[in-house]
Design a protein around this motif. Structure first.
Motif, PDB file in Angstrom:
ATOM      1  N   THR A  89       0.837  -1.189   0.000  1.00 33.26           N
ATOM      2  CA  THR A  89       0.000   0.000   0.000  1.00 33.26           C
ATOM      3  C   THR A  89       0.874   1.241   0.000  1.00 33.26           C
ATOM      4  N   ASP A  90       0.605   2.128  -0.948  1.00 33.56           N
ATOM      5  CA  ASP A  90       1.384   3.355  -1.097  1.00 33.56           C
ATOM      6  C   ASP A  90       1.116   4.301   0.071  1.00 33.56           C
ATOM      7  N   ALA A  91       1.893   5.375   0.152  1.00 30.29           N
ATOM      8  CA  ALA A  91       1.769   6.335   1.252  1.00 30.29           C
ATOM      9  C   ALA A  91       0.383   6.964   1.318  1.00 30.29           C
ATOM     10  N   ASP A  92      -0.295   7.089   0.171  1.00 28.95           N
ATOM     11  CA  ASP A  92      -1.621   7.713   0.171  1.00 28.95           C
ATOM     12  C   ASP A  92      -2.753   6.685   0.127  1.00 28.95           C
ATOM     13  N   GLY A  93      -2.428   5.395   0.364  1.00 30.68           N
ATOM     14  CA  GLY A  93      -3.459   4.371   0.463  1.00 30.68           C
ATOM     15  C   GLY A  93      -3.768   3.629  -0.812  1.00 30.68           C
ATOM     16  N   ARG A  94      -3.029   3.870  -1.890  1.00 28.16           N
ATOM     17  CA  ARG A  94      -3.248   3.148  -3.147  1.00 28.16           C
ATOM     18  C   ARG A  94      -2.489   1.816  -3.109  1.00 28.16           C
ATOM     19  N   ILE A  95      -3.144   0.736  -3.560  1.00 28.55           N
ATOM     20  CA  ILE A  95      -2.480  -0.561  -3.641  1.00 28.55           C
ATOM     21  C   ILE A  95      -1.611  -0.594  -4.891  1.00 28.55           C
ATOM     22  N   GLU A  96      -0.399  -1.094  -4.752  1.00 25.08           N
ATOM     23  CA  GLU A  96       0.492  -1.311  -5.891  1.00 25.08           C
ATOM     24  C   GLU A  96       0.865  -2.791  -5.933  1.00 25.08           C
ATOM     25  N   ALA A  97       0.970  -3.337  -7.134  1.00 20.54           N
ATOM     26  CA  ALA A  97       1.351  -4.738  -7.334  1.00 20.54           C
ATOM     27  C   ALA A  97       2.556  -4.795  -8.257  1.00 20.54           C
ATOM     28  N   PHE A  98       3.450  -5.751  -7.993  1.00 18.27           N
ATOM     29  CA  PHE A  98       4.709  -5.860  -8.735  1.00 18.27           C
ATOM     30  C   PHE A  98       4.937  -7.319  -9.116  1.00 18.27           C
ATOM     31  N   ALA A  99       5.402  -7.560 -10.327  1.00 12.79           N
ATOM     32  CA  ALA A  99       5.701  -8.921 -10.768  1.00 12.79           C
ATOM     33  C   ALA A  99       6.835  -8.881 -11.783  1.00 12.79           C
ATOM     34  N   VAL A 100       7.596  -9.970 -11.837  1.00 13.79           N
ATOM     35  CA  VAL A 100       8.697 -10.073 -12.799  1.00 13.79           C
ATOM     36  C   VAL A 100       8.157 -10.607 -14.115  1.00 13.79           C
ATOM     37  N   GLU A 101       8.279  -9.813 -15.158  1.00 16.67           N
ATOM     38  CA  GLU A 101       7.937 -10.217 -16.517  1.00 16.67           C
ATOM     39  C   GLU A 101       8.969  -9.620 -17.465  1.00 16.67           C
ATOM     40  N   ASP A 102       9.272 -10.364 -18.523  1.00 15.86           N
ATOM     41  CA  ASP A 102      10.209  -9.884 -19.538  1.00 15.86           C
ATOM     42  C   ASP A 102      11.524  -9.397 -18.925  1.00 15.86           C
ATOM     43  N   GLY A 103      11.995 -10.081 -17.891  1.00 13.16           N
ATOM     44  CA  GLY A 103      13.322  -9.808 -17.354  1.00 13.16           C
ATOM     45  C   GLY A 103      13.419  -8.617 -16.432  1.00 13.16           C
ATOM     46  N   THR A 104      12.286  -7.978 -16.105  1.00 18.52           N
ATOM     47  CA  THR A 104      12.353  -6.855 -15.170  1.00 18.52           C
ATOM     48  C   THR A 104      11.083  -6.837 -14.329  1.00 18.52           C
ATOM     49  N   VAL A 105      10.965  -5.837 -13.465  1.00 20.53           N
ATOM     50  CA  VAL A 105       9.796  -5.723 -12.609  1.00 20.53           C
ATOM     51  C   VAL A 105       8.755  -4.832 -13.270  1.00 20.53           C
ATOM     52  N   MET A 106       7.537  -5.344 -13.355  1.00 21.69           N
ATOM     53  CA  MET A 106       6.399  -4.580 -13.847  1.00 21.69           C
ATOM     54  C   MET A 106       5.566  -4.105 -12.658  1.00 21.69           C
ATOM     55  N   ARG A 107       5.002  -2.902 -12.791  1.00 21.10           N
ATOM     56  CA  ARG A 107       4.259  -2.272 -11.702  1.00 21.10           C
ATOM     57  C   ARG A 107       2.855  -1.898 -12.167  1.00 21.10           C
ATOM     58  N   TRP A 108       1.844  -2.318 -11.400  1.00 17.60           N
ATOM     59  CA  TRP A 108       0.458  -1.886 -11.595  1.00 17.60           C
ATOM     60  C   TRP A 108       0.038  -1.140 -10.324  1.00 17.60           C
ATOM     61  N   TYR A 109      -0.816  -0.143 -10.441  1.00 18.35           N
ATOM     62  CA  TYR A 109      -1.222   0.572  -9.240  1.00 18.35           C
ATOM     63  C   TYR A 109      -2.579   1.247  -9.434  1.00 18.35           C
ATOM     64  N   GLN A 110      -3.268   1.472  -8.302  1.00 19.12           N
ATOM     65  CA  GLN A 110      -4.519   2.212  -8.327  1.00 19.12           C
ATOM     66  C   GLN A 110      -4.225   3.694  -8.587  1.00 19.12           C
ATOM     67  N   THR A 111      -5.003   4.293  -9.443  1.00 19.57           N
ATOM     68  CA  THR A 111      -4.775   5.709  -9.750  1.00 19.57           C
ATOM     69  C   THR A 111      -5.289   6.617  -8.646  1.00 19.57           C
ATOM     70  N   THR A 112      -6.261   6.143  -7.883  1.00 22.23           N
ATOM     71  CA  THR A 112      -6.750   6.849  -6.703  1.00 22.23           C
ATOM     72  C   THR A 112      -6.991   5.800  -5.624  1.00 22.23           C
ATOM     73  N   PRO A 113      -6.966   6.160  -4.339  1.00 23.44           N
ATOM     74  CA  PRO A 113      -7.224   5.177  -3.287  1.00 23.44           C
ATOM     75  C   PRO A 113      -8.569   4.484  -3.483  1.00 23.44           C
ATOM     76  N   GLY A 114      -8.549   3.156  -3.567  1.00 21.97           N
ATOM     77  CA  GLY A 114      -9.769   2.392  -3.779  1.00 21.97           C
ATOM     78  C   GLY A 114     -10.323   2.482  -5.176  1.00 21.97           C
ATOM     79  N   GLY A 115      -9.600   3.148  -6.102  1.00 21.14           N
ATOM     80  CA  GLY A 115     -10.118   3.412  -7.437  1.00 21.14           C
ATOM     81  C   GLY A 115      -9.596   2.469  -8.503  1.00 21.14           C
ATOM     82  N   PRO A 116      -9.674   2.899  -9.775  1.00 21.27           N
ATOM     83  CA  PRO A 116      -9.251   2.058 -10.902  1.00 21.27           C
ATOM     84  C   PRO A 116      -7.738   1.864 -10.928  1.00 21.27           C
ATOM     85  N   TRP A 117      -7.331   0.889 -11.744  1.00 24.34           N
ATOM     86  CA  TRP A 117      -5.916   0.516 -11.833  1.00 24.34           C
ATOM     87  C   TRP A 117      -5.337   0.959 -13.170  1.00 24.34           C
TER      88      TRP A 117
END
Length: 680
Positions: free
Chosen positions: A325-353
């Motif tokens: 969970t980011d400092a402002d409450g947004r969830i971030e997810a990380f996974a290894v794909e294509d040899g590096t780390v990919m990052r997905w995150y909510q654009t607003t707390p509890g909102g879309p990704w």
């Protein structure tokens, strides 16, 4: 694998009459139309790259069978002919050429069995004008299922020992193929250089456009059974070929997984009875064509072939702690794909990704398990293990957000607990009471080493060996208790008396290291908790009242068990079993908010989907009734609670994209949204 064959099976082979040209420049001789002539991109597609004809059914299963039966495209590339020195267990002894042919029969039969179809294949000679030919077989009735035989000489061939290994190391500049009896390929040995083999694998990856690539382990595990050198080389060549493949259409959605091979010899069984029975049936179908495998299964004092169907372990499990969970409450997810780390995150707390956003490429390959932690200044920081299977190196690396909630900077190499070598474990990170981050990783000898920030948000010091006595396995779990003391749990196992190919199972237990006081040095608990009762890595959850609780899989099966911290900070280490829906790997946990806050537990189940259960009440016992959430997920799920108090489950789908399920309402109800793809 040293394997053989008990009986010969007649091939169902179509006549080879015509030729068609593929887009990759190869020519296929067959009366069947050329496959993938237009190289269409499929949303989910698998390529498996293994050394021998039985490696996939023994070491990649049951993960192999589930997507096959779901109808997903699957191409398995087998690098060696597996001829070894033939089979001495038949009368008369089976020649190398017959043995290689019979093992190919076994591979075809096993895939037909998994698909529930007749053992009937279209066999094709793929002629490559500038490189070595290979055989490509397509299952009649399931054209998305293909086997490719490159027929490089087996490492156990007494005429050419360790060809694949020597090619990878540079000891040999080129090697030749072996010609099995009744092959459809031109009966003249072909030649591979190191680069031409990498190019061949790269061309096949780009032809079939996989979203998931599976292979074997590229390095041994110190103190445990040494692997077959062909297995290690096959994995290394896969890693090198992946450097030039970037997912379907170059979209970077490609997952690379490595599976343990002979290192399974010493591990406890970890499959449910349903999975064991299915895997055994598939392997017996192969085994009927391999007299060596049959001999070792039935007669040998080291019956590895009899026991491998009872287990499956990844070399580097992805774990279930890859979101934060980011400092402002947004969830971030990380996974290894294509040899590096990919990052997905909510654009607003509890909102879309949104996402994925690629972090900088660290150089070399990254193992899939990540540890995500938030610094005292609010910046998220990612820790990973970077390795090079050719150079034989592995190091812990880290990257942090430049400011809270923003993008990430470049990678910093934190080195290797032993200074050099390829035995660095997967990092786990905790936060001390004073705000310093503390990194833990398995070291070369199977203990645990640590390194600590010099100040909150600052640089790291040098590695210190915490001991641990050897036998610690990858997949450490770290959390701070209510007094601010870091607690570390690990799966630790006895060390086998001899690190040989032979079967010698050991007992594993729950190992525990903890700080006596906040920011202290810490000590290991000498008690071997739940000895003989743990199979996969532990995961720490937190009760509503702040007490920690540890969850792990039971050895000999796949039930989930738990132990809990007492109110005085001591631990009740008597495991409580609360069943499960099968499957392997660590569970994911999250505690929702409010007066009725409960721990939710998620597992990857028998069907390769996800099942869920929870505590019966805040701080209470765990229900043994599990609810299947469906889906077909490629790796272990992770869970978090969003700013609305809803539990959010994240997973990587078989298409390499992020899928989520969100509680429909905050609280204790096990009512979720159903799988939803997020990002792009």
């Amino acid at each position: 694998m040293h394997a053989i064959r008990r009986q010969t099976r007649t091939r169902a082979t179509l006549a080879i009459t015509t030729a068609a040209v593929l887009s990759c420049g190869a020519v296929i001789k067959s009366e069947a139309p050329a496959a993938h002539a237009a190289a269409a991109i499929d949303p989910t597609s698998y390529v498996n790259i293994v050394a021998h004809e039985d490696d996939d059914v023994l070491f990649l299963n049951p993960d192999l069978a589930a997507p096959l039966r779901a109808g997903d495209p699957n191409v398995t590339i087998i690098l060696t002919a597996g001829e070894a020195d033939g089979s001495p267990f038949t009368t008369p002894a089976t020649s190398q050429a017959d043995f290689a042919a019979q093992r190919e029969d076994g591979s075809r039969a096993a895939y037909a069995k998994m698909m529930g179809l007749a053992d009937n294949w279209t066999r094709q000679d793929v002629i490559r004008p500038t490189d070595a030919d290979y055989e490509m077989d397509t299952l009649v009735g399931a054209p998305q299922v293909k086997l490719i035989f490159l027929n490089i000489k087996d490492g156990g061939d007494p005429n050419e020992l360790d060809d694949l290994t020597n090619l990878n190391s540079g000891a040999d500049s080129s090697i030749s193929t072996f010609v099995p009896n009744n092959t459809v390929v031109t009966p003249t040995p072909q030649v591979y250089t190191k680069q031409s083999l990498i190019n061949t694998l790269d061309a096949l990856l780009n032809q079939f456009q996989p979203t998931v690539v599976r292979t074997q382990q590229p390095s041994d595990i110190y103190n445990y059974a040494l692997d077959n050198v062909d297995h290690l080389a096959a994995a290394s060549f896969t890693d090198q070929a992946m450097a030039s493949y970037h997912g379907p259409g170059g979209d970077r959605h490609v997952i690379l997984e490595h599976f343990r091979d002979y290192a399974d010899n010493n591990m406890p069984d970890n499959l449910s009875s349903t999975q064991r029975n299915d895997k055994e049936t598939i392997f017996q179908t192969y085994e009927a064509h391999d007299a060596n495998a049959y001999h070792y299964d039935a007669d040998s004092p080291d019956p590895d072939y009899k026991n491998w169907p009872n287990r499956q372990y990844q070399r580097w499990p992805a774990g279930s702690a890859w979101n934060a969970t980011d400092a402002d409450g947004r969830i971030e997810a990380f996974a290894v794909e294509d040899g590096t780390v990919m990052r997905w995150y909510q654009t607003t707390p509890g909102g879309p990704w949104t996402g994925p956003e690629a972090l900088a490429t660290p150089g070399g390959e990254l193992a899939p398990q990540l540890s995500i932690v938030r610094n005292t200044d609010g910046r998220l920081q990612v820790f990973a293990m970077q390795y090079d299977s050719v150079a034989g190196t592995s190091n812990v690396v880290t990257a942090a957000q430049t400011t809270p909630g923003s993008s990430f900077g470049g990678w910093t190499n934190l080195g290797n607990p032993n200074g050099t070598g390829d035995q660095t474990g997967l990092p786990a990170v905790g936060v001390n009471a004073n705000g310093d981050l503390q990194v833990f990783a398995k070291n070369y000898y199977g203990g645990v080493s640590t390194l600590i920030q010099s100040s909150p948000g600052g640089s790291f010091g040098t590695w210190t060996d915490l001991g641990g006595g050897g036998g610690v396995q990858d997949g450490l779990s770290v959390a701070s208790d209510s007094a601010g003391r870091i607690q570390l749990f690990a799966k630790r196992c006895d060390i086998p008396a001899a690190q040989t190919w032979g079967y010698q199972i050991v007992s594993c237990w729950l190992a525990h290291w903890s700080q006596g006081t906040a920011n202290g040095t810490g000590t290991w608990d000498a008690t071997e908790w739940a000895k003989g009762g743990i199979s996969d890595q532990p995961v720490i959850g937190r009760n509503q009242d702040g007490r920690l609780q540890v969850f792990f899989r039971q050895a000999g099966g796949s039930d989930v068990e738990t132990v809990a911290e007492n109110s005085d900070g001591s631990w009740n280490m008597t495991p409580v079993d609360f069943s499960g829906n099968g499957g392997t790997g660590s569970v994911a946990v999250a505690t929702n908010t409010g007066a009725d806050a409960r721990i939710f537990i998620f597992e990857r189940d028998n069907s390769s989907g996800v099942s869920v259960t929870q505590q019966s009440a805040a701080n209470g016992t765990v229900n043994n009734l599990w609810t299947a959430m469906g889906g077909l997920v490629e790796d272990l799920p992770a869970a978090a609670v969003d700013s609305n108090g809803k539990v959010v489950l994240t997973t990587l789908g078989t298409d390499g994209r992020l899928d989520i399920q969100t509680q429909e309402a905050a609280g204790a109800a096990l009512t979720f949204s159903g799988w939803q793809p997020v990002g792009s």
